[in-house]
Enzyme design. Structure first.
Site, PDB file in Angstrom:
ATOM      1  N   LYS A  40     -53.379 -80.633 -97.099  1.00 16.94           N
ATOM      2  CA  LYS A  40     -51.984 -80.467 -96.650  1.00 16.94           C
ATOM      3  C   LYS A  40     -51.675 -78.979 -96.444  1.00 16.94           C
ATOM      4  O   LYS A  40     -52.432 -78.108 -96.916  1.00 16.94           O
ATOM      5  CB  LYS A  40     -51.041 -81.052 -97.703  1.00 16.94           C
ATOM      6  CG  LYS A  40     -51.131 -80.369 -99.071  1.00 16.94           C
ATOM      7  CD  LYS A  40     -50.425 -81.184-100.157  1.00 16.94           C
ATOM      8  CE  LYS A  40     -50.552 -80.516-101.509  1.00 16.94           C
ATOM      9  NZ  LYS A  40     -50.108 -81.396-102.601  1.00 16.94           N
ATOM     10  N   ARG A 138     -41.018 -87.528-109.416  1.00 15.14           N
ATOM     11  CA  ARG A 138     -40.884 -86.926-108.096  1.00 15.14           C
ATOM     12  C   ARG A 138     -40.879 -88.042-107.054  1.00 15.14           C
ATOM     13  O   ARG A 138     -39.853 -88.314-106.460  1.00 15.14           O
ATOM     14  CB  ARG A 138     -42.041 -85.938-107.887  1.00 15.14           C
ATOM     15  CG  ARG A 138     -41.911 -85.069-106.685  1.00 15.14           C
ATOM     16  CD  ARG A 138     -42.949 -83.959-106.651  1.00 15.14           C
ATOM     17  NE  ARG A 138     -44.292 -84.447-106.331  1.00 15.14           N
ATOM     18  CZ  ARG A 138     -45.328 -83.632-106.122  1.00 15.14           C
ATOM     19  NH1 ARG A 138     -45.180 -82.318-106.224  1.00 15.14           N
ATOM     20  NH2 ARG A 138     -46.517 -84.123-105.832  1.00 15.14           N
ATOM     21  N   TYR A 266     -36.989 -49.891 -97.213  1.00 15.41           N
ATOM     22  CA  TYR A 266     -35.587 -50.327 -97.153  1.00 15.41           C
ATOM     23  C   TYR A 266     -34.902 -50.246 -98.516  1.00 15.41           C
ATOM     24  O   TYR A 266     -35.494 -50.568 -99.548  1.00 15.41           O
ATOM     25  CB  TYR A 266     -35.527 -51.794 -96.701  1.00 15.41           C
ATOM     26  CG  TYR A 266     -35.803 -52.021 -95.238  1.00 15.41           C
ATOM     27  CD1 TYR A 266     -35.202 -51.241 -94.252  1.00 15.41           C
ATOM     28  CD2 TYR A 266     -36.646 -53.049 -94.841  1.00 15.41           C
ATOM     29  CE1 TYR A 266     -35.456 -51.489 -92.895  1.00 15.41           C
ATOM     30  CE2 TYR A 266     -36.896 -53.312 -93.501  1.00 15.41           C
ATOM     31  CZ  TYR A 266     -36.297 -52.523 -92.535  1.00 15.41           C
ATOM     32  OH  TYR A 266     -36.544 -52.773 -91.213  1.00 15.41           O
ATOM     33  N   MET A 315     -40.293 -56.826 -92.993  1.00 12.95           N
ATOM     34  CA  MET A 315     -40.663 -58.065 -92.301  1.00 12.95           C
ATOM     35  C   MET A 315     -42.108 -58.016 -91.792  1.00 12.95           C
ATOM     36  O   MET A 315     -42.848 -58.990 -91.917  1.00 12.95           O
ATOM     37  CB  MET A 315     -39.708 -58.337 -91.139  1.00 12.95           C
ATOM     38  CG  MET A 315     -39.890 -59.720 -90.544  1.00 12.95           C
ATOM     39  SD  MET A 315     -38.854 -60.043 -89.115  1.00 12.95           S
ATOM     40  CE  MET A 315     -37.218 -59.971 -89.822  1.00 12.95           C
TER      41      MET A 315
END
Ligand SMILES: *Cc1c(COP(=O)(O)O)cnc(C)c1O
Length: 370
Positions: A40, A138, A266, A315
């Site tokens: 997955k 779950r 930043y 980013m």
């Protein structure tokens, strides 16, 4: 540039490491126990088709993905081994059937919808796996529901129970051994009840990677491994036996010398305590290096020396401290993988290898090494 050196950010996926890990995990289970490869989430952030193809060649018996479209992707890539869809939604049942995928049926809602769909298509004995809730809370049926669902299944000729499975909540955590043993006991009981009501036997499977390692008595008919195939076993002893399959590499884009008191990145979260050399790398939170890895919590490897990540992760970039590392622009940087465990990188930032490796975004080029 040295041969084999990278010239951009790359996720190298080593299929020989995958083979090593598969053989190691196989050595822990009985030869008649089936092996399901969990692929997955792009095979844990790598390349689902490349990983599944290699595992198929190695003789894996089953695959699992989370969602239907991940199974479709494997079929498009030529995978013919059975594929269990762990968490399908009824809206995708048409596609699931067309691609010969096996649904995990975890609730009455999806059971009814799947029976309707298979009847509408006049199918006979389409295989399903029942998901049983043994304590993770779950997905899955609870014990009191079993009699009723067995009755529904017995009434329907369009489906057949090929398997029943559950998932352990804390297989890697030996301080929760008593709870895990309870889950194993509950799974055994629920399967026995189902077998009695369905008057048929089916494949039983419970263990994930840490379950394989810690609970050999609970391997049942099949085991399911994901993280172990990628070289992580949730304990340092097992990690020593495994090889990381994926290695995230990048290069130094630019080097700066900054003076004492200057800030980096930043929001000015890092101030140079002295004159420093910093390297800017073409890798940021949009590539999967999340902001939690910044602020000196983790480091990267340059010429076998650790360079701390300083300031906030941007980013598309991140800055590291290379004051004590002789290196140049264009030099190779290893973020995690072979020689630099994703587990410790993740742990240093308060997360786990699973989250780190599955987060490498699709923007990062994958390179298969076979
Ligand atoms: C993801 C998953 C696995 C694989 O777990 P690992 O710890 O990566 O081996 C097995 N079973 C289920 C139900 C899962 O969701």
């Amino acid at each position: 540039m040295k041969p084999n050196q990278v010239n951009e950010t790359l996720l190298e996926i080593d299929l020989n490491a995958l083979e090593h890990n598969y053989r190691f995990l196989r050595s822990l289970i009985h030869k008649n126990t089936l092996f399901l490869g969990v692929v997955k989430a792009f095979a844990y952030g790598s390349d689902a088709v490349a990983i599944a193809k290699k595992l198929e060649d190695l003789g894996v018996n089953y695959f699992a993905v989370a969602y239907t479209k991940e199974g479709v992707n494997l079929r498009k890539g030529g995978i013919t081994t059975p594929i269990l869809v762990l968490h399908p939604q009824s809206v995708h049942f048409e596609t699931l059937i067309k691609n010969n995928l096996t649904p995990s049926i975890y609730s009455n809602f999806v059971l009814d919808a799947f029976i309707n769909k298979t009847q509408e298509k006049k199918l006979q004995a389409y295989p399903i796996h029942l998901k049983l809730n043994t304590g993770l809370n779950r997905l899955g049926f609870d014990e009191p529901e079993l009699e009723n669902i067995a009755h529904k299944i017995n009434q329907s000729k369009s489906i057949r129970v090929e398997g029943a499975f559950s998932h352990l909540a804390a297989s890697e955590d030996l301080s929760e051994k008593a709870f895990t043993l309870q889950q194993i006991e509950k799974f055994t009981q629920m399967c026995a009840l189902l077998e009695q009501k369905l008057t048929a036997s089916f494949l039983k499977h419970l263990c994930n990677t840490s379950g394989i390692i810690n609970y050999p008595e609970a391997h049942f008919d099949m085991v399911r491994s994901g993280i172990g195939l990628h070289g992580y076993g949730n304990t340092p002893e097992i990690d020593k036996q495994l090889i990381p399959t994926a290695t995230l590499k990048t290069i130094i884009s630019q080097i700066h010398t900054i003076s004492k008191g200057e800030s980096v990145s930043y929001n000015r979260k890092f101030f140079a305590p002295k004159t420093m050399r910093t390297a800017t790398l073409p890798l940021g939170h949009a590539d999967g290096l999340n902001r939690i890895y910044g602020l000196e919590k983790t480091n990267v490897l340059i010429h076998n020396k650790l360079a701390p990540i300083i300031g906030n992760v941007c980013m598309d970039m991140v800055m590291v401290d290379i004051t004590d590392i002789p290196c140049e622009e264009g030099d190779e940087v290893i973020v995690f993988g072979k020689g630099k465990s994703a587990e410790s990188f993740a742990n240093n930032a308060g997360t786990i290898s699973y989250e780190l490796i599955t987060s490498v975004s699709q923007r990062v080029k994958r390179k298969i090494i076979s």
